[in-house]
Design a protein around this motif. Sequence first.
Motif, PDB file in Angstrom:
ATOM      1  N   TYR A  12      78.644  17.576  24.190  1.00 27.92           N
ATOM      2  CA  TYR A  12      78.901  18.591  23.166  1.00 27.92           C
ATOM      3  C   TYR A  12      80.357  19.012  23.219  1.00 27.92           C
ATOM      4  CZ  TYR A  12      73.915  19.402  22.247  1.00 27.92           C
ATOM      5  OH  TYR A  12      72.607  19.261  21.894  1.00 27.92           O
ATOM      6  N   ASP A  13      81.033  18.964  22.092  1.00 28.10           N
ATOM      7  CA  ASP A  13      82.335  19.619  22.001  1.00 28.10           C
ATOM      8  C   ASP A  13      82.061  21.104  21.824  1.00 28.10           C
ATOM      9  OD1 ASP A  13      83.853  17.267  22.156  1.00 28.10           O
ATOM     10  OD2 ASP A  13      83.446  16.840  20.047  1.00 28.10           O
ATOM     11  N   ARG A  18      80.956  19.858  27.135  1.00 25.27           N
ATOM     12  CA  ARG A  18      80.204  19.444  28.321  1.00 25.27           C
ATOM     13  C   ARG A  18      79.416  18.171  28.074  1.00 25.27           C
ATOM     14  NH1 ARG A  18      77.005  24.432  29.675  1.00 25.27           N
ATOM     15  NH2 ARG A  18      78.833  25.431  28.881  1.00 25.27           N
ATOM     16  N   VAL A  20      76.057  16.756  28.514  1.00 23.24           N
ATOM     17  CA  VAL A  20      74.723  17.288  28.794  1.00 23.24           C
ATOM     18  C   VAL A  20      73.834  16.186  29.356  1.00 23.24           C
ATOM     19  CG1 VAL A  20      72.715  18.424  27.824  1.00 23.24           C
ATOM     20  CG2 VAL A  20      74.990  19.025  27.014  1.00 23.24           C
ATOM     21  N   GLU A  39      66.179  22.774  34.953  1.00 21.81           N
ATOM     22  CA  GLU A  39      66.550  24.162  34.780  1.00 21.81           C
ATOM     23  C   GLU A  39      67.100  24.429  33.389  1.00 21.81           C
ATOM     24  OE1 GLU A  39      70.679  24.444  37.166  1.00 21.81           O
ATOM     25  OE2 GLU A  39      68.929  23.913  38.370  1.00 21.81           O
ATOM     26  N   SER A  40      67.203  25.701  33.058  1.00 22.81           N
ATOM     27  CA  SER A  40      67.738  26.100  31.766  1.00 22.81           C
ATOM     28  C   SER A  40      69.133  25.501  31.588  1.00 22.81           C
ATOM     29  CB  SER A  40      67.796  27.630  31.699  1.00 22.81           C
ATOM     30  OG  SER A  40      68.311  28.022  30.463  1.00 22.81           O
ATOM     31  N   GLY A  41      69.358  24.875  30.453  1.00 26.16           N
ATOM     32  CA  GLY A  41      70.654  24.259  30.199  1.00 26.16           C
ATOM     33  C   GLY A  41      70.751  22.818  30.671  1.00 26.16           C
ATOM     34  N   ALA A  42      69.690  22.305  31.273  1.00 27.69           N
ATOM     35  CA  ALA A  42      69.714  20.928  31.795  1.00 27.69           C
ATOM     36  C   ALA A  42      69.792  19.895  30.673  1.00 27.69           C
ATOM     37  CB  ALA A  42      68.480  20.664  32.654  1.00 27.69           C
ATOM     38  N   GLY A  43      69.318  20.266  29.479  1.00 23.92           N
ATOM     39  CA  GLY A  43      69.396  19.340  28.354  1.00 23.92           C
ATOM     40  C   GLY A  43      68.038  18.877  27.834  1.00 23.92           C
ATOM     41  N   LYS A  44      66.979  19.604  28.172  1.00 20.60           N
ATOM     42  CA  LYS A  44      65.629  19.202  27.746  1.00 20.60           C
ATOM     43  C   LYS A  44      65.499  19.225  26.220  1.00 20.60           C
ATOM     44  CE  LYS A  44      63.750  22.547  30.120  1.00 20.60           C
ATOM     45  NZ  LYS A  44      65.031  23.132  30.611  1.00 20.60           N
ATOM     46  N   SER A  45      65.933  20.319  25.616  1.00 22.75           N
ATOM     47  CA  SER A  45      65.829  20.411  24.148  1.00 22.75           C
ATOM     48  C   SER A  45      66.743  19.388  23.484  1.00 22.75           C
ATOM     49  CB  SER A  45      66.198  21.825  23.680  1.00 22.75           C
ATOM     50  OG  SER A  45      65.282  22.769  24.191  1.00 22.75           O
ATOM     51  N   THR A  46      67.907  19.175  24.078  1.00 25.10           N
ATOM     52  CA  THR A  46      68.823  18.150  23.567  1.00 25.10           C
ATOM     53  C   THR A  46      68.141  16.791  23.552  1.00 25.10           C
ATOM     54  OG1 THR A  46      70.740  19.375  24.402  1.00 25.10           O
ATOM     55  CG2 THR A  46      71.039  17.007  24.019  1.00 25.10           C
ATOM     56  N   HIS A 200      59.252  24.596  31.658  1.00 24.18           N
ATOM     57  CA  HIS A 200      59.707  25.142  32.941  1.00 24.18           C
ATOM     58  C   HIS A 200      58.542  25.255  33.903  1.00 24.18           C
ATOM     59  CE1 HIS A 200      63.063  27.004  30.523  1.00 24.18           C
ATOM     60  NE2 HIS A 200      63.689  26.397  31.499  1.00 24.18           N
TER      61      HIS A 200
HETATM   62  N1  LIG Z   1      75.059  22.634  19.523  1.00 25.59           N
HETATM   63  C1  LIG Z   1      75.575  22.793  20.738  1.00 25.59           C
HETATM   64  N2  LIG Z   1      76.900  22.891  20.930  1.00 25.59           N
HETATM   65  C2  LIG Z   1      77.433  23.031  22.156  1.00 25.59           C
HETATM   66  N3  LIG Z   1      76.694  23.086  23.296  1.00 25.59           N
HETATM   67  C3  LIG Z   1      75.361  22.990  23.171  1.00 25.59           C
HETATM   68  C4  LIG Z   1      74.733  22.848  21.898  1.00 25.59           C
HETATM   69  N4  LIG Z   1      73.407  22.778  22.097  1.00 25.59           N
HETATM   70  C5  LIG Z   1      73.219  22.881  23.430  1.00 25.59           C
HETATM   71  N5  LIG Z   1      74.391  23.006  24.073  1.00 25.59           N
HETATM   72  C6  LIG Z   1      74.568  23.112  25.523  1.00 25.59           C
HETATM   73  O1  LIG Z   1      73.959  21.981  26.102  1.00 25.59           O
HETATM   74  C7  LIG Z   1      73.293  22.320  27.302  1.00 25.59           C
HETATM   75  C8  LIG Z   1      71.855  21.862  27.222  1.00 25.59           C
HETATM   76  O2  LIG Z   1      71.164  22.661  26.257  1.00 25.59           O
HETATM   77  P1  LIG Z   1      69.605  22.467  26.001  1.00 25.59           P
HETATM   78  O3  LIG Z   1      69.221  23.410  24.941  1.00 25.59           O
HETATM   79  O4  LIG Z   1      69.324  21.040  25.777  1.00 25.59           O
HETATM   80  O5  LIG Z   1      69.015  22.908  27.429  1.00 25.59           O
HETATM   81  P2  LIG Z   1      67.501  23.108  27.879  1.00 25.59           P
HETATM   82  O6  LIG Z   1      67.276  22.272  29.078  1.00 25.59           O
HETATM   83  O7  LIG Z   1      66.589  22.912  26.720  1.00 25.59           O
HETATM   84  O8  LIG Z   1      67.511  24.634  28.334  1.00 25.59           O
HETATM   85  P3  LIG Z   1      66.336  25.741  28.230  1.00 25.59           P
HETATM   86  O9  LIG Z   1      65.408  25.444  29.353  1.00 25.59           O
HETATM   87  O10 LIG Z   1      67.061  27.012  28.440  1.00 25.59           O
HETATM   88  O11 LIG Z   1      65.697  25.641  26.890  1.00 25.59           O
HETATM   89  C9  LIG Z   1      73.458  23.820  27.468  1.00 25.59           C
HETATM   90  O12 LIG Z   1      74.472  24.052  28.415  1.00 25.59           O
HETATM   91  C10 LIG Z   1      73.871  24.304  26.106  1.00 25.59           C
HETATM   92  O13 LIG Z   1      74.741  25.394  26.219  1.00 25.59           O
END
Ligand SMILES: Nc1ncnc2c1ncn2[C@@H]1O[C@H](COP(=O)(O)OP(=O)(O)OP(=O)(O)O)[C@@H](O)[C@H]1O
Length: 229
Positions: A12-13, A18, A20, A39-46, A200
């Motif tokens: 992600y810019d 970062r 991800v 963990e939160s922010g690990a990138g699961k939703s991504t 989680h």
């Molecule tokens: N559109 C975006 N632009 C920039 N950074 C992003 C974007 N979407 C997500 N991120 C970053 O990418 C990382 C992964 O986000 P993601 O939502 O995939 O995490 P996650 O594992 O689903 O977290 P959670 O458990 O909190 O839902 C995070 O650090 C987030 O800040």
Amino acid sequence: MMLTLANVSKHYDGTTPRNVLRGVNLELRSGECVAIMGESGAGKSTLLNLAAGLDRPDAGHIVFDGHDLGALDDDAATLQRRQKMGFVFQAFHVLPNLTAAQNIALPLLLNGIRAKDVPARVSSVLHAVGLGGRERALPRELSGGELQRVAIARALVHQPRLVLADEPTGNLDHDTAMRILALLRELAQKNGAGVLLATHSGAVSAAADRVLRLTPAGLEPYTPGAGGA
Ligand SMILES: Nc1ncnc2c1ncn2[C@@H]1O[C@H](COP(=O)(O)OP(=O)(O)OP(=O)(O)O)[C@@H](O)[C@H]1O
Ligand SMILES: [Mg+2]
């Protein structure tokens, strides 16, 4: 393989650029349920967004039902998603002004199912999630667990090949969460659909066929007690 992620990376810019996902590999078979922890922010939703073709990886390939999602244009990716995927999100996305039946009917209408066939299919799936007869209920008249069952019914009504679920039981009490997860699995298995779910919860993931943990090093088999969430 119904879904393959091969060496997938996502960067992600933005204000804090970062990486991800780095070199993530995953294979999901029909009828299989795989839980992704991390963990939160690990990138699961991504990862789920990439699997849905809603976003594109910077490197690597995602092959769904024989199609390289990266090689499809947006319209073709939308069609794959609409016809063959179902989604369950923590925040429901149940539309507040539509009845339970109208919410569940949406994927059928989007896929051009004949209007006269819709009510029977909606009633059948409502029944399957234990909400038979609640066709006309509005979301505000339903409990959290009932709403989540509506969301599951909607994700499955068009008999998708793949169900993507992001914290599908996140805001439910433990017993309700486990019941709803079992329901999701049962309905998906009946259709031979694969389920990829992010959570989680160790309890939720324990109900999956396989549990993987997403870390900066990639996706690895999850061993309970080894520093997991
Ligand atoms: N559109 C975006 N632009 C920039 N950074 C992003 C974007 N979407 C997500 N991120 C970053 O990418 C990382 C992964 O986000 P993601 O939502 O995939 O995490 P996650 O594992 O689903 O977290 P959670 O458990 O909190 O839902 C995070 O650090 C987030 O800040
Ligand atoms: Mg998330």
